[in-house]
Design an enzyme around this catalytic site. Structure first.
Site, PDB file in Angstrom:
ATOM      1  CE1 TYR A   1      -3.819  -2.297   5.283  1.00  0.00           C
ATOM      2  CE2 TYR A   1      -3.271  -0.243   4.718  1.00  0.00           C
ATOM      3  CZ  TYR A   1      -3.590  -1.310   4.443  1.00  0.00           C
ATOM      4  OH  TYR A   1      -3.634  -1.968   3.080  1.00  0.00           O
TER       5      TYR A   1
ATOM      6  CB  SER B   1      -0.914   0.082   1.154  1.00  0.00           C
ATOM      7  OG  SER B   1      -1.680   1.311   1.312  1.00  0.00           O
TER       8      SER B   1
END
Length: 243
Positions: free
Chosen positions: A144, A130
């Site tokens: 995250y 990501s």
């Protein structure tokens, strides 16, 4: 993103082994029918990537079904939202087990089968991370983001370990992608507008766009590409609405 990649891989002649949670079986079987209808081959193998024994069994079953893999795309991911001051340690540990440790186990199993040192023919491994890793995540997402940044670093090191065994390892770093993980944006038009405004191209990406990159990285067209972090984000993130 995994489903889109499976569809495109099948169209490009790959036999597809879909490894996912048992609860995803119905969706997996529907996707198998789609692939079968276009003349492709696919099977579903239930696995929780946080459990080493299940990953080993799933990879072994996939090899029995279709033979030694030549490409693996690891797209499993879990998002736990919340500030570190309010961190749920158990939930965070599970996210790390899925996003990082589980992915590393999947890479190990893929490489053990692909390695030319172990009788394989080489291959490509693609890890989905990501763009959150580049900025520490949006508010409430730094844990995250940390898992994704760790995978980026792991990918670079692992690519060097297995390069002379015929295996290429790369990472795709999507930005905001229209997917089940971002479905809440569709319920909040103002939030979606704010997120899109932070993207230089002014829009969310699509799962099909990520699939295009994953299949390219899995092809001979990317034969010299390994250890790369491929940003697929519409230009990254604006800061305070400006570039």
């Amino acid at each position: 993103m995994g489903a889109s990649t499976a569809r495109l891989a099948a169209k490009n002649g790959f036999s597809v082994s879909m490894l996912s949670l048992e609860r995803d079986r119905a969706a997996g079987e529907a996707l198998i029918k789609e692939i079968s209808d276009i003349g492709g081959k696919a099977s579903f193998f239930p696995v929780d990537v946080a459990l080493e024994s299940e990953v080993v069994l799933a990879y072994d079953a996939a090899v029995r079904e279709f033979g030694i893999p030549t490409a693996a795309v690891h797209a499993a991911g879990l998002f736990v939202s919340g500030t570190i001051l309010d961190m749920d340690v158990e939930a965070t540990a599970h996210m790390i087990a899925v996003n990082l440790t589980g992915l590393m186990i999947c890479c190990r199993e893929a490489a053990r089968h692909m390695s030319t040192d172990r009788g394989g023919t080489g291959g490509s491994i693609v890890n989905i991370t990501s763009m959150a890793a580049t900025i520490g995540g949006r508010p409430g997402a730094c844990a995250y983001a940390a898992t994704k940044g760790a995978v980026d670093v792991f990918t670079k090191g692992f690519a060097k370990e297995v390069a002379r065994q015929g295996i290429r390892v790369n990472t795709i770093r999507p930005g905001a992608i229209a997917s089940p993980m971002t479905a809440a944006l569709e319920l909040n038009p103002e939030l979606k507008k704010s997120v899109e405004a932070s993207i230089p191209m002014g829009r969310l990406g699509t799962c099909d766009e990520i699939a295009d990159i994953a299949v390219w990285l899995s092809s001979e067209s990317a034969s010299l590409v390994t250890g790369a972090l491929v940003d697929a984000s519409g230009g990254g993130f604006n800061v305070a609405g400006s570039i």
